[in-house]
Design a protein around this motif. Sequence first.
Motif, PDB file in Angstrom:
ATOM      1  N   THR A   1      10.828  -3.080 -10.022  1.00  0.00           N
ATOM      2  CA  THR A   1      10.741  -1.701  -9.521  1.00  0.00           C
ATOM      3  C   THR A   1       9.463  -1.503  -8.719  1.00  0.00           C
ATOM      4  O   THR A   1       9.467  -0.859  -7.658  1.00  0.00           O
ATOM      5  CB  THR A   1      10.793  -0.716 -10.708  1.00  0.00           C
ATOM      6  OG1 THR A   1      12.038  -0.887 -11.401  1.00  0.00           O
ATOM      7  CG2 THR A   1      10.665   0.721 -10.252  1.00  0.00           C
ATOM      8  N   MET A   2       8.356  -2.059  -9.204  1.00  0.00           N
ATOM      9  CA  MET A   2       7.088  -1.986  -8.476  1.00  0.00           C
ATOM     10  C   MET A   2       7.184  -2.684  -7.127  1.00  0.00           C
ATOM     11  O   MET A   2       6.665  -2.192  -6.118  1.00  0.00           O
ATOM     12  CB  MET A   2       5.976  -2.603  -9.320  1.00  0.00           C
ATOM     13  CG  MET A   2       5.586  -1.798 -10.548  1.00  0.00           C
ATOM     14  SD  MET A   2       4.676  -2.774 -11.788  1.00  0.00           S
ATOM     15  CE  MET A   2       3.390  -3.547 -10.785  1.00  0.00           C
ATOM     16  N   MET A   3       7.836  -3.840  -7.098  1.00  0.00           N
ATOM     17  CA  MET A   3       8.011  -4.563  -5.831  1.00  0.00           C
ATOM     18  C   MET A   3       8.837  -3.745  -4.849  1.00  0.00           C
ATOM     19  O   MET A   3       8.553  -3.710  -3.646  1.00  0.00           O
ATOM     20  CB  MET A   3       8.679  -5.910  -6.089  1.00  0.00           C
ATOM     21  CG  MET A   3       7.882  -6.853  -6.969  1.00  0.00           C
ATOM     22  SD  MET A   3       8.845  -8.354  -7.364  1.00  0.00           S
ATOM     23  CE  MET A   3       8.075  -8.859  -8.911  1.00  0.00           C
ATOM     24  N   ALA A   4       9.883  -3.079  -5.376  1.00  0.00           N
ATOM     25  CA  ALA A   4      10.728  -2.246  -4.515  1.00  0.00           C
ATOM     26  C   ALA A   4       9.944  -1.058  -3.976  1.00  0.00           C
ATOM     27  O   ALA A   4      10.135  -0.649  -2.822  1.00  0.00           O
ATOM     28  CB  ALA A   4      11.958  -1.770  -5.282  1.00  0.00           C
ATOM     29  N   LEU A   5       9.050  -0.491  -4.786  1.00  0.00           N
ATOM     30  CA  LEU A   5       8.193   0.587  -4.294  1.00  0.00           C
ATOM     31  C   LEU A   5       7.326   0.080  -3.150  1.00  0.00           C
ATOM     32  O   LEU A   5       7.173   0.775  -2.135  1.00  0.00           O
ATOM     33  CB  LEU A   5       7.302   1.101  -5.432  1.00  0.00           C
ATOM     34  CG  LEU A   5       6.246   2.142  -5.024  1.00  0.00           C
ATOM     35  CD1 LEU A   5       6.913   3.453  -4.619  1.00  0.00           C
ATOM     36  CD2 LEU A   5       5.250   2.378  -6.163  1.00  0.00           C
ATOM     37  N   ALA A   6       6.783  -1.124  -3.291  1.00  0.00           N
ATOM     38  CA  ALA A   6       5.958  -1.693  -2.225  1.00  0.00           C
ATOM     39  C   ALA A   6       6.761  -1.909  -0.951  1.00  0.00           C
ATOM     40  O   ALA A   6       6.263  -1.693   0.163  1.00  0.00           O
ATOM     41  CB  ALA A   6       5.340  -3.012  -2.694  1.00  0.00           C
ATOM     42  N   ALA A   7       8.018  -2.339  -1.099  1.00  0.00           N
ATOM     43  CA  ALA A   7       8.867  -2.544   0.074  1.00  0.00           C
ATOM     44  C   ALA A   7       9.224  -1.220   0.739  1.00  0.00           C
ATOM     45  O   ALA A   7       9.293  -1.123   1.962  1.00  0.00           O
ATOM     46  CB  ALA A   7      10.139  -3.286  -0.336  1.00  0.00           C
ATOM     47  N   HIS A   8       9.452  -0.184  -0.082  1.00  0.00           N
ATOM     48  CA  HIS A   8       9.888   1.122   0.415  1.00  0.00           C
ATOM     49  C   HIS A   8       8.719   1.961   0.919  1.00  0.00           C
ATOM     50  O   HIS A   8       8.845   2.671   1.926  1.00  0.00           O
ATOM     51  CB  HIS A   8      10.615   1.858  -0.718  1.00  0.00           C
ATOM     52  CG  HIS A   8      11.143   3.209  -0.344  1.00  0.00           C
ATOM     53  ND1 HIS A   8      12.066   3.407   0.656  1.00  0.00           N
ATOM     54  CD2 HIS A   8      10.876   4.443  -0.857  1.00  0.00           C
ATOM     55  CE1 HIS A   8      12.346   4.704   0.761  1.00  0.00           C
ATOM     56  NE2 HIS A   8      11.630   5.344  -0.149  1.00  0.00           N
ATOM     57  N   CYS A   9       7.577   1.892   0.228  1.00  0.00           N
ATOM     58  CA  CYS A   9       6.406   2.725   0.569  1.00  0.00           C
ATOM     59  C   CYS A   9       5.139   1.880   0.591  1.00  0.00           C
ATOM     60  O   CYS A   9       4.238   2.070  -0.251  1.00  0.00           O
ATOM     61  CB  CYS A   9       6.243   3.855  -0.434  1.00  0.00           C
ATOM     62  SG  CYS A   9       7.634   4.962  -0.558  1.00  0.00           S
ATOM     63  N   PRO A  10       5.035   0.942   1.525  1.00  0.00           N
ATOM     64  CA  PRO A  10       3.850   0.066   1.535  1.00  0.00           C
ATOM     65  C   PRO A  10       2.545   0.838   1.706  1.00  0.00           C
ATOM     66  O   PRO A  10       1.517   0.458   1.141  1.00  0.00           O
ATOM     67  CB  PRO A  10       4.111  -0.874   2.723  1.00  0.00           C
ATOM     68  CG  PRO A  10       5.120  -0.154   3.573  1.00  0.00           C
ATOM     69  CD  PRO A  10       5.961   0.629   2.629  1.00  0.00           C
TER      70      PRO A  10
END
Length: 404
Positions: A196-205
């Motif tokens: 989930t944290m990785m997806a946040l980074a991909a979505h909102c770098p």
Amino acid sequence: MGETGTGEAVAAAAAGHWRRAGVAGAAIGVIAAGAAAGVAVERLTVGRGMRRKARLALDAAGPYGSLRGTPGRAVADDGTVLYYEVDEVDPQAAAPRRRRLFGRKAPAPVTVVFSHGYCLGQDSWHFQRAALRGLVRTVYWDQRSHGRSARGASQTGPGAVPVTIDQLGRDLKAVVEAAAPEGPLVLVGHSMGGMTMMALAAHCPELVRDRVAAAAFVGTSAGRLGEVNYGLPVAGVNAVRRVLPGVLRALGSQAELVERGRRATADLFAGLVKRYSFSSGDVDPAVARFAERLIESTPIDVVAEFYPAFVEHDKSEALGVFSGTPVLVLSGDEDLVTPSTHSEAIADRLPHAELVIVPDGGHLVMLEHPEAVTDRIADLLVRAGAVPDAANVGTYGSTAQPGG
């Protein structure tokens, strides 16, 4: 036939359905246990009634999962209501207040956001929560369709769509905006929570670069989960992969029936999930029972609807967003669900990260070896400036009082 007889017949049919699933049934246990739980080994000679009494005694004896904070709710972009709790800094436990110039606004405190894994809930962080309580502002949340959060709005109704790790990343953004709208962040995630944290980074770098002061990835993976063998021989793994998608769909469509069957075969299920949760043989039975309750609370249709997201998960490139940020990557050396090689792969992408492999640790390493996990998280918080060097981190919560 009376209502009681009918209920017994349905339960018996469900139990039979669960047993006849064979390898497929074991696969459900593998996947669910991967992020969930286990129980103490029980002797086959002990009667079912005695085992039931033992479980009730363990439930009463353990304070695990009893810690509560200030409740709040965030709304995801599809309307799903996400439940979270906040533990604020205790002025008595925190460092003495520093003098500041008259009229100057105090900086927003660092907030540590804990994201849990598949088939778990925010209470899976019990030991870390008890140890850090009062020292730093923390947020614990339940992922969609887990714990006290609502079922995913996008996953229900005639227009239902599959849940994705990308959606979970956007959910985390909604929780951050509601619970910690300003100030530095430290993100901590276990298994699905790390994804989930990785997806946040991909979505909102930009959010990660601007606000995340540190990150901890615990027992997680950046991708290639479809290659994990779960400790099974090659033939068994291939069989599981062939039948699992269809079995999940079938069981998810008969959730009530399967839940009855799962309860009827609780002892078999408990032994299976223990293998995929813990590695050491001396796990406190009350902790193991607590973990079992976490998985029991996850409906089989939720287990079914989340599984495809892991096969598709690939966020290796998103890890670069955490470059230059203090990072902890931690795994149990005997994790059969997200093997330690996956943590090593994350560390390879982030050469500055601290890589910790916990000996004799399984997938639920934060419950199995809480002292090791809490020590490394506490050190990360010091490096990020979230807590002072001299902060007195608690003794991992083993004596936490119920309702405290």
